[in-house]
Every structure is written in structure tokens, then in C-alpha cells.
Write an enzyme that holds these catalytic residues in place. Structure first.
Site, PDB file in Angstrom:
ATOM      1  N   HIS A  62      30.892  75.255  17.829  1.00 16.93           N
ATOM      2  CA  HIS A  62      32.295  75.538  17.479  1.00 16.93           C
ATOM      3  C   HIS A  62      32.767  74.652  16.335  1.00 16.93           C
ATOM      4  CE1 HIS A  62      32.789  72.028  20.126  1.00 16.93           C
ATOM      5  NE2 HIS A  62      33.912  71.804  19.463  1.00 16.93           N
ATOM      6  N   HIS A  68      43.104  69.804  15.518  1.00 20.48           N
ATOM      7  CA  HIS A  68      42.600  69.315  16.801  1.00 20.48           C
ATOM      8  C   HIS A  68      43.047  67.872  17.059  1.00 20.48           C
ATOM      9  CE1 HIS A  68      40.090  68.808  20.259  1.00 20.48           C
ATOM     10  NE2 HIS A  68      39.205  68.030  19.668  1.00 20.48           N
TER      11      HIS A  68
HETATM   12 ZN   LIG Z   1      35.512  70.267  19.286  1.00 20.01          ZN
END
Ligand SMILES: [Zn+2]
Length: 220
Positions: A62, A68
Site C-alpha cells: 500500500h 497519513h
Molecule cells: Zn501505511
């Protein structure tokens, strides 16, 4: 169930460096396990097969978008195609604990370069469906070297760039520098060298990451 090494190579030379998605597969620390719900099944007499995936975006191979770890960082749908597709260098890391600045000293990095680190993780960690906690990760000090070098994408061959028990910092340093992180690679079928990379994320609006299919082709 143990996994076979990933040596899915095509006639055109593309090598699959993503891991198969299965319900039993290892997920990082406390992440939700992948669940594959067969809502309709021809085996059960339904007119078609139809499936719903219950999947964390940091499952298997991913991409982490800057969002994030950075509140106003770029989201996965904002990833430029020119970063997801293009040349990449595979570097083999000898250290069996972490990527450190000392080992990186021998390399010269170019701004905008994509670098994938092949560590002992590729041979060791994907053989089990249990999460391997002490995988080879990237130290914050090495992350700072890579951030200063202005890379565009960094890949590592396990589920995160930083092991759960280690001090934090690596994610923030790399994502804060606008670097896209390609995690969960299996690089056992490739050696150090120059490749073309394709790792396209799903176009999930305003999201922090996405599963990808990652493939490499040697540059001859
Ligand atoms: Zn990650």
C-alpha cells in the site's frame, strides 16, 4: 498457511512485488484484519458472485499519502501519476535491525528519486501470517538523510517504515518532507539495481492511503 516466494514474472519483464491479499494475512500491529465477504455466491445458488472487501487502507502492499501523518498533507487522490509511475532504484540493506545513515553513506541520492529498500524482511517476514514485530525498519536518523535528499517515494519490504516498539519520528519526517511511502512490498524476486515502477493507488477522495498493485521491470 505459509506463503510461496513472490516470483510472478511476466513475459514483458514486469515482476509483481505486491503481496497477495488474503483474510489470514498479517496486518500491522493493531490494524483490522482483512475480511472478504462473499455476499452472493454461485456455489450457494446465487445468480452471480459478488464480494465486499472490509479492508484497512494500510493492508498488504500500500501507499501512505503525506496525510497519513501530516494534518494538511496531500491525500492519496492527489498523488501525481508521475510519482506512481517511473524509474526506481532498489537498494539492498545489509543491516538486520534498521536502516541507518551509516549504511546510506555509500549512496548518492538524486532529488525526486524513487528508492526501494530491500532488506532481510522480504525473505523472513512474508513466510508467516503472524505480524513480525521486529522487522527491519527505517531509523529517524536515516529518514532525515532521505528527507534532506528530496526523494519523491520510498519503499520498504514490510508493513510500515517503522516497527511498533521503536521510537516514533520516521513517518513524520518522511511524510512531512512530502515523500510518498510504498509499504508492504515483497522484494524477494528482485535484486539491487534500476527498474521501472508502477504502483497506482485507488483514487479514494481525501484519504490517507490505499492498497496498490506494485510491479517492477528491470531497466536494461
Ligand atoms: Zn501505511
Amino acid at each position: 498457511m505459509s506463503l510461496k516466494p513472490n516470483n510472478n514474472e511476466t513475459r514483458s519483464g514486469w515482476i509483481d512485488v505486491s503481496v497477495p491479499l488474503r483474510e489470514d494475512m498479517a496486518v500491522f500491529a493493531n490494524e483490522q484484519k482483512l475480511r472478504i465477504e462473499h455476499r452472493a455466491s454461485m456455489e450457494r445458488g446465487d445468480g452471480s458472485n459478488n464480494t465486499t472487501l472490509h479492508i484497512g487502507v494500510h493492508t498488504g502492499t500500500h501507499l501512505d499519502a503525506p496525510r497519513h501523518g501530516i494534518a494538511n498533507g496531500k491525500t492519496i487522490d492527489q498523488m501525481p501519476l508521475d510519482i506512481a509511475i517511473g524509474p526506481a532504484r532498489v537498494i539492498e540493506i545489509k543491516d538486520t535491525r534498521t536502516v541507518r545513515p551509516e549504511e546510506l553513506k555509500q549512496y548518492t541520492f538524486k532529488r525526486g528519486e524513487r528508492v526501494l529498500f530491500k532488506t532481510t524482511n522480504s525473505e523472513r517476514c512474508w513466510k508467516t501470517d503472524n505480524f513480525v514485530e521486529d522487522f527491519v525498519d527505517i531509523s529517524p536518523e536515516a529518514a532525515q538523510v532521505l528527507a534532506d535528499a528530496g526523494l519523491s517515494l520510498i519503499g520498504l519490504d514490510y508493513l510500515s517504515v517503522r516497527a511498533p516498539a521503536s521510537q516514533t519520528g520516521t513517518h513524520k519526517i518522511l511524510l512531512g518532507a512530502g515523500i510518498w511511502l510504498l509499504e508492504g512490498l515483497n522484494l524477494s524476486a528482485v535484486s539491487a539495481g534500476n527498474y521501472d515502477l508502477i504502483c497506482l493507488p485507488l483514487r479514494i477522495v481525501n484519504n490517507d492511503g490505499s492498497p496498490v498493485r506494485a510491479v517492477l521491470r528491470p531497466v536494461i
